[in-house]
Design an enzyme around this catalytic site. Structure first.
Site, PDB file in Angstrom:
ATOM      1  N   ASP A   1       0.825  -1.211   0.000  1.00 24.46           N
ATOM      2  CA  ASP A   1       0.000   0.000   0.000  1.00 24.46           C
ATOM      3  C   ASP A   1       0.861   1.263   0.000  1.00 24.46           C
ATOM      4  OD1 ASP A   1      -2.558   1.297   0.172  1.00 24.46           O
ATOM      5  OD2 ASP A   1      -2.212   1.671   2.299  1.00 24.46           O
TER       6      ASP A   1
ATOM      7  N   HIS B   1       4.556   4.934  -2.775  1.00 22.20           N
ATOM      8  CA  HIS B   1       4.868   6.266  -2.236  1.00 22.20           C
ATOM      9  C   HIS B   1       6.301   6.360  -1.690  1.00 22.20           C
ATOM     10  CE1 HIS B   1       0.660   6.742  -2.763  1.00 22.20           C
ATOM     11  NE2 HIS B   1       0.264   6.288  -1.592  1.00 22.20           N
TER      12      HIS B   1
END
Ligand code: BG6
Length: 487
Positions: free
Chosen positions: A232, A237
């Site tokens: 995730d 990111h």
């Protein structure tokens, strides 16, 4: 930026959580600001469970309006924003419905953007259905993360989508790349002479990148339990932030120059030997605890989560980059849900001076440190040693503070607003290219595999803390610790 390029923005998943919280509010902000969206530009929402446009507009008024603009809604702008919205009812399980979409879009000027705010299992069926009615020409497609579950499934999606859309038509979103402070990192590094000479192994001892959240899994327990923090947050990111921190200066800011440099970093990540994973990666899962005075439940009791779940809600990992600039410098990445604070920041720890005429305190590592805080507030803080007033030569830590909101009071843009404008205007630099995505999956995969097969539960941590003690122990082995400052 003024624009007169017309567009039709087709939103699949038009009643989904992302459309409600991020996409439609971002389009409203761009509309309200004026001059950013062509007057003729339209939004065509696609959904299955809504009867018609009137019902969709009711839904937008009820669910989207509360999420727009921290400073309240401008009712005139809101009304004219609603005028941009059209609606097509499509059952994605029924490819023939796409002729309705084709008819609704025929004869319109400008570029078509198809935003797939749906689960990844629908990406390929939607792309195929679009192609079956000829809608893949003169179009851009936006794919949300997570794009796949591992390298194999991500390749399968990319291969199938790649048969229908050329790479220049594909916009893979990582919303961290649209955040103002991440853009500013490029400005800081490549717009100044001050930092770049020091930005290398000779002067940097270690780098930390943290994205800590106070929130838990909210209403996404089911999705999250099949995903975990590594997929995730780290695969996308955190590795994207790392690549911007570590990349060489690009020769220009055009999309491929920047992405080529990021790719070089991702390809230079030292592969992790499965036997070392216990030493370089920590995974944790939150138990019940207290955040800002309120009791919060354990992850395993969240709705949608399996009671015996071994999914990680926290990851800390040591990364090394095998190139001349960074050889031997550890990069520590960390992310977690239900941590003590919401903060995203990059900490560059510089080496100690090689010789101190000023006593032992100047020889301490970590005396010089640059802290680039991305959220909740955008600041840059540079720590130095200074002489304490009075007799003798005693050094103390002081810092220079740069708070961006003191300099720029207006013009801040949310990540999604910037990224959606970039899609409409055909700017690819802030989107993830396929090869970057593959390199990131390739690097995380040994960890995923080891965790899937090792059959060891994640380390527990109490909600409201900074994660398992093992994450601190990992840094202690390198003579350093996580920076945990008050907001
Ligand atoms: C998303 C993750 O990509 O990023 C979420 O799926 C996470 O789990 C979110 O909460 C964090 O984004 P931000 O912008 O709030 O830091």
């Amino acid at each position: 930026m003024q624009t007169d390029s017309s567009f039709t923005f087709v939103l699949f998943g038009g009643t989904g959580d992302l459309s409600m919280r991020k996409i439609l509010p971002a389009l409203y902000e761009a509309h309200r600001a004026g001059g950013m969206l062509a007057d003729s530009g339209k939004i065509v929402a696609v959904a299955r469970h809504v009867a018609d446009r009137a019902a969709y507009i009711d839904w937008v008024n009820e669910h989207v309006k509360p999420h727009v603009s921290k400073n309240g809604v401008d009712e005139t702008a809101w009304a004219s924003f609603l005028d941009r919205i059209e609606f097509v009812k499509i059952d994605l399980g029924n490819p023939e419905d796409f002729t309705l979409l084709r008819d609704a879009l025929s004869g319109r000027p400008g570029i078509r953007v198809f935003y797939l705010a749906t689960g990844p299992s629908l990406f390929v069926p939607i792309c195929r259905a679009l192609a079956s009615v000829g809608l893949n020409e003169n179009s851009r497609i936006v794919l949300e993360k997570p794009l796949g579950y591992d390298l194999k499934s991500s390749n399968a999606i990319n291969d199938a989508v790649g048969e229908i859309f050329a790479e220049e038509q594909i916009y893979r979103i990582d919303h961290y790349l649209g955040k103002e402070p991440v853009q500013n990192l490029l400005a800081l590094r490549f717009g100044n002479v001050l930092f770049e000479p020091l930005w290398r192994r000779e002067w940097v001892e270690s780098i930390q990148i943290t994205i800590a959240e106070e929130l838990g899994v909210e209403a996404r327990g089911d999705f999250y339990d099949n995903t975990g923090a590594l997929r995730d947050m780290v695969q996308n990111h955190l590795l994207q932030l790392l690549s911007i921190v570590a990349m060489e200066p690009p020769h220009s800011m055009d999309s491929d120059s920047v992405r080529d440099e990021k790719l070089r970093v991702l390809r230079a990540l030292k592969p992790i030997d499965p036997r070392d994973i216990g030493k370089v990666a920590v995974r944790g899962q939150y138990h019940a605890g207290v955040i800002r005075g309120s009791a919060v439940p354990a992850y395993a009791t969240e709705p949608g989560v399996k009671p015996d779940s071994t999914t990680e809600t926290f990851v800390a990992v040591k990364v090394e980059i095998e190139n001349w600039r960074w050889a031997g410098v550890p990069f520590f990445l960390r992310t977690g849900k239900r941590l003590a604070d919401r903060v995203a920041e990059i900490v560059v720890n510089f080496r100690a001076v090689p010789h101190s005429a000023l006593g032992a305190s100047a020889l301490r590592g970590g005396a010089n440190r640059l802290v680039i805080r991305l959220q909740p507030n955008e600041t840059i803080r540079l720590y130095c040693l200074a002489k304490q007033p009075g007799e003798g030569m005693n050094l103390a830590s002081v810092h220079l503070d740069l708070a961006f909101d003191r300099f720029f009071r207006e013009g801040q843009m949310e990540a999604y607003q910037r990224l959606l404008l970039d899609v409409i205007n055909g700017r690819l630099a802030l989107f993830v290219r396929r090869d970057e995505q593959e390199a990131a999956w390739r690097w995380v995969e040994p960890i995923l595999n080891e965790w899937a097969t090792a059959n060891k539960p994640p380390k527990p941590y109490a909600a409201g803390t900074w994660g398992p003690a093992a994450a601190s122990a990992m840094l202690a082995q390198h003579g350093t610790c996580w920076l945990e400052e008050e907001n």
